[in-house]
Scaffold this motif. Structure first.
Motif, PDB file in Angstrom:
ATOM      1  N   PRO A 258      -0.883   3.047   6.672  1.00  0.00           N
ATOM      2  CA  PRO A 258      -0.582   3.791   7.905  1.00  0.00           C
ATOM      3  C   PRO A 258      -1.665   4.792   8.296  1.00  0.00           C
ATOM      4  CG  PRO A 258       0.728   4.631   6.083  1.00  0.00           C
ATOM      5  CD  PRO A 258      -0.003   3.424   5.562  1.00  0.00           C
ATOM      6  N   PHE A 259      -2.697   4.939   7.437  1.00  0.00           N
ATOM      7  CA  PHE A 259      -3.798   5.859   7.755  1.00  0.00           C
ATOM      8  C   PHE A 259      -4.432   5.503   9.093  1.00  0.00           C
ATOM      9  CE2 PHE A 259      -8.107   7.524   7.524  1.00  0.00           C
ATOM     10  CZ  PHE A 259      -7.932   8.771   6.935  1.00  0.00           C
ATOM     11  N   PHE A 260      -4.454   4.199   9.428  1.00  0.00           N
ATOM     12  CA  PHE A 260      -5.114   3.748  10.654  1.00  0.00           C
ATOM     13  C   PHE A 260      -4.316   4.103  11.913  1.00  0.00           C
ATOM     14  CE2 PHE A 260      -6.501   0.843   7.232  1.00  0.00           C
ATOM     15  CZ  PHE A 260      -7.853   1.178   7.232  1.00  0.00           C
ATOM     16  N   THR A 261      -3.081   4.590  11.719  1.00  0.00           N
ATOM     17  CA  THR A 261      -2.288   5.053  12.871  1.00  0.00           C
ATOM     18  C   THR A 261      -2.450   6.558  13.087  1.00  0.00           C
ATOM     19  OG1 THR A 261      -0.296   5.512  11.562  1.00  0.00           O
ATOM     20  CG2 THR A 261      -0.586   3.268  12.383  1.00  0.00           C
ATOM     21  N   GLY A 262      -3.329   7.196  12.301  1.00  0.00           N
ATOM     22  CA  GLY A 262      -3.529   8.637  12.437  1.00  0.00           C
ATOM     23  C   GLY A 262      -2.646   9.452  11.517  1.00  0.00           C
ATOM     24  N   GLN A 263      -2.122   8.821  10.443  1.00  0.00           N
ATOM     25  CA  GLN A 263      -1.257   9.522   9.490  1.00  0.00           C
ATOM     26  C   GLN A 263      -1.910   9.570   8.115  1.00  0.00           C
ATOM     27  OE1 GLN A 263       3.217   8.608  10.206  1.00  0.00           O
ATOM     28  NE2 GLN A 263       2.169   6.682  10.623  1.00  0.00           N
ATOM     29  N   VAL A 264      -1.472  10.530   7.314  1.00  0.00           N
ATOM     30  CA  VAL A 264      -1.873  10.599   5.907  1.00  0.00           C
ATOM     31  C   VAL A 264      -0.613  10.494   5.062  1.00  0.00           C
ATOM     32  CG1 VAL A 264      -3.992  11.918   6.217  1.00  0.00           C
ATOM     33  CG2 VAL A 264      -1.830  13.129   6.014  1.00  0.00           C
ATOM     34  N   VAL A 265      -0.724   9.821   3.922  1.00  0.00           N
ATOM     35  CA  VAL A 265       0.436   9.594   3.061  1.00  0.00           C
ATOM     36  C   VAL A 265       0.286  10.411   1.794  1.00  0.00           C
ATOM     37  CG1 VAL A 265       1.759   7.883   1.780  1.00  0.00           C
ATOM     38  CG2 VAL A 265       0.767   7.279   3.995  1.00  0.00           C
ATOM     39  N   TYR A 266       1.337  11.128   1.434  1.00  0.00           N
ATOM     40  CA  TYR A 266       1.331  11.926   0.207  1.00  0.00           C
ATOM     41  C   TYR A 266       2.699  11.843  -0.438  1.00  0.00           C
ATOM     42  CZ  TYR A 266       0.620  15.866  -2.996  1.00  0.00           C
ATOM     43  OH  TYR A 266       0.505  16.653  -4.113  1.00  0.00           O
ATOM     44  N   GLN A 267       2.729  11.384  -1.701  1.00  0.00           N
ATOM     45  CA  GLN A 267       3.964  11.227  -2.463  1.00  0.00           C
ATOM     46  C   GLN A 267       4.993  10.400  -1.698  1.00  0.00           C
ATOM     47  OE1 GLN A 267       5.194  15.187  -3.653  1.00  0.00           O
ATOM     48  NE2 GLN A 267       3.697  15.241  -5.324  1.00  0.00           N
ATOM     49  N   LYS A 269       5.337   9.938   1.496  1.00  0.00           N
ATOM     50  CA  LYS A 269       5.692  10.391   2.837  1.00  0.00           C
ATOM     51  C   LYS A 269       4.483  10.332   3.760  1.00  0.00           C
ATOM     52  CE  LYS A 269       9.311  13.594   1.286  1.00  0.00           C
ATOM     53  NZ  LYS A 269       9.779  15.022   1.295  1.00  0.00           N
ATOM     54  N   ALA A 270       4.708   9.848   4.992  1.00  0.00           N
ATOM     55  CA  ALA A 270       3.646   9.792   5.996  1.00  0.00           C
ATOM     56  C   ALA A 270       3.702  11.050   6.846  1.00  0.00           C
ATOM     57  CB  ALA A 270       3.810   8.551   6.872  1.00  0.00           C
TER      58      ALA A 270
END
Length: 550
Positions: A258-267, A269-270
């Motif tokens: 989902p990084f390519f949608t402008g989000q970052v994922v941590y544990q 969660k986006a």
């Protein structure tokens, strides 16, 4: 009477220290003099040449690492060094190594400096250093986690920058230099060629005009490569790192991110990211639905518990070194197949090759049945692994300990020694006996005995049991499914490698084992060429070397 401490020395040398008279020979002489003065038993010397004590990782000093591993196994009681700088000039390494010694109650003594961690007071100091190191590590981990969480809440990436983006900073020369003025939000920006390629990947897959395999082939044909930094083995077992061709797995990883949608994922969660997106969330969701829909395996590749393959988990393509598929068709015919051309550093020349499982399985069975060892195989193996002198020394020491145990038992029976003292000394001698082993020798001897018993074991084994036997002996079986249609090499597990260097094939067999391991260093080599199949003209030494990309 207390048992004498077992002492070893760690000696390291550089050109400057040799000029100053601190050569390896001088350091070892001083060590033995100290042992004589203190009544210690010298049991080993660890020599390390050409390794700086400045290095910031224990793993970069192999002899030093081995010393610490042996300390954790209680193979000695105290380590003697000439000066502290012979041990380490790096504070992190010093504290970490002293913590290991303290944990296993091993002392450290410097001949030149007034440092003696072999006494109760010295051991207490080491424990205090170890506690400090543990506190420092825990504290550092908390700060790292805190900093990582702060980056996430600011919408910044963590870890490696995904394909399609690049950093606004250049640190290739060891110093961070800003490349973008002003710096982009999040510290990264879209790569001028990779970014559009990622957008096109999602578009093609969402529209149904591209499969994972075709998309990998398209990216590779366009000249793109992964940002792989992890080393993995090539066809002959050498670790290779660096950019690789895209595979179906790497394309799947991109499409799931989902990084390519402008989000970052941590544990799990986006969260909103600070970087510019490459695709919309709607396209991403559509791709996820398609990936889920297309994840079902065909009937041909479906899992059938009743199907067993002799070389499952072992068979590899001789051209690229990657694992091959074992597959049974509705006709009932089973094949080992090389499915993809894009699984290695270069396109696989064996792509599309297939050979019936029975053909290769029969060749492997012939190989197993043909292996035999000469009457002096163990002596030859010991010469290969340079352990003959060690084995004789260890055997002599074991005989001496056994004799002491016998004398101890007689003294107890004759009431010369109290029961508690007898038990204490008996336990010490038993521990000493347990430590008097040569691991490489024991492993090689056990491997050789298994090879000697192999014909009997193999003849009465089921297919499943035969596969387990092969998994015990081998790491890989390389086959040429394209041209030669045969097994051309095997990779034995480490204990069996010296066995293959002395093994031969029975005279009435169609098998020929080429004892010289593939590569420059026999001790470091892993792959052995074998001649199998009905037709072996020309002999595969040259052709197999070419196939295995030596």
């Amino acid at each position: 009477m207390t048992e004498a401490k077992r002492a070893v020395t760690y000696i390291r040398v550089s050109d400057v220290s040799q000029v100053q008279g601190h050569s390896l020979t001088a350091q070892e002489r001083l060590f033995r003099e100290l042992c004589q003065n203190r009544g210690w038993q010298p049991v080993g010397v660890y020599r390390e040449e050409g390794k700086s004590a400045h290095v910031d990782a224990i793993a970069k000093r192999p002899v030093f690492r081995q010393l610490l591993e042996d300390a954790s196994k209680h193979q000695f009681d105290v380590i003697v060094i000439h000066t502290l700088d012979r041990w380490s000039r790096n504070m992190k390494v010093t504290i970490e190594s002293l913590s290991i010694l303290a944990k296993h109650h091993v002392g450290l003594v410097s001949i030149t400096e007034s440092i003696d961690y072999s006494t109760p007071e010295g051991m207490l100091s080491m424990h205090m250093l170890g506690a400090f190191n543990q506190f420092f590590s825990s504290s550092l981990a908390k700060h790292v986690k805190k900093g990582q969480e702060q980056r996430i809440y600011e919408g910044k990436h963590h870890g490696a920058i995904p394909f399609g983006y690049q950093s606004c900073w250049d640190s290739s020369k060891g110093e961070k230099v800003k490349q973008c003025d002003p710096e982009h939000s999040g510290g990264i920006h879209i790569h001028p060629t990779e970014g559009p390629a990622v957008t096109e990947l999602f578009r093609r897959y969402a529209s149904g005009t591209g499969t994972l395999s075709s998309l990998a082939g398209w990216l590779n044909a366009e000249g793109f490569r992964t940002r792989n930094t992890k080393a993995s083995p090539d066809a002959i077992g050498n670790l290779v790192a660096g950019p690789r061709l895209f595979t179906t797995a790497s394309i799947r990883g991109i499409l799931h991110n989902p990084f390519f949608t402008g989000q970052v994922v941590y544990q799990g969660k986006a969260l909103p990211g600070a970087h510019q997106p490459l695709i919309s969330k709607e396209v991403f969701i559509a791709v996820q639905d398609l990936l889920k829909k297309n994840s079902g395996r065909s009937e041909t590749l479906s899992s059938h518990p009743e199907r067993e393959y002799l070389l499952k988990g072992l068979v590899r393509c001789a051209y690229c070194g990657m694992p091959m598929w074992a597959q049974t068709y509705t006709s009932g015919n089973s094949y080992y197949r090389e499915h993809k051309a894009t699984r290695s550093i270069e396109d696989c020349r064996g792509h599309g090759g297939a050979i019936t499982c029975s053909t290769i399985d029969n060749q492997v069975r012939e190989l197993v049945s043909a292996i035999e060892l000469g009457p002096k195989w163990l002596e030859e193996v010991l010469s290969i692994i340079s352990l003959k002198d060690d084995v004789e020394r260890i055997k002599k020491e074991r005989d001496e300990v056994k004799a002491r145990l016998l004398r101890l038992g007689r003294a107890y029976v004759d009431n010369v020694m109290p029961e508690e003292e007898y038990k204490r000394q008996k336990r010490l001698l038993e521990l000493s006996l347990e430590s008097l082993v040569v691991p490489d020798y024991n492993a090689a001897e056990a491997a050789g005995k298994l090879i000697l018993d192999l014909p009997k074991l193999w003849a009465s084994a089921t297919l499943s049991e035969q596969r387990k036997i092969l998994l015990t002996i081998l790491d890989a079986v390389y086959i040429d499914a394209k041209a030669g249609k045969r097994v051309i090499a095997v990779m034995p597990k480490p204990p069996f490698r010296p066995i293959f260097q002395v093994a031969s094939a029975k005279k009435d067999s169609k098998i020929h084992i080429i004892n010289e391991p593939l590569g420059a260093s026999p001790k470091g080599s892993a792959v052995f060429l074998v001649e199998t199949g009905e037709s072996r003209t020309p002999r595969p030494m040259e052709t197999a070397r070419n196939v295995l990309q030596v």
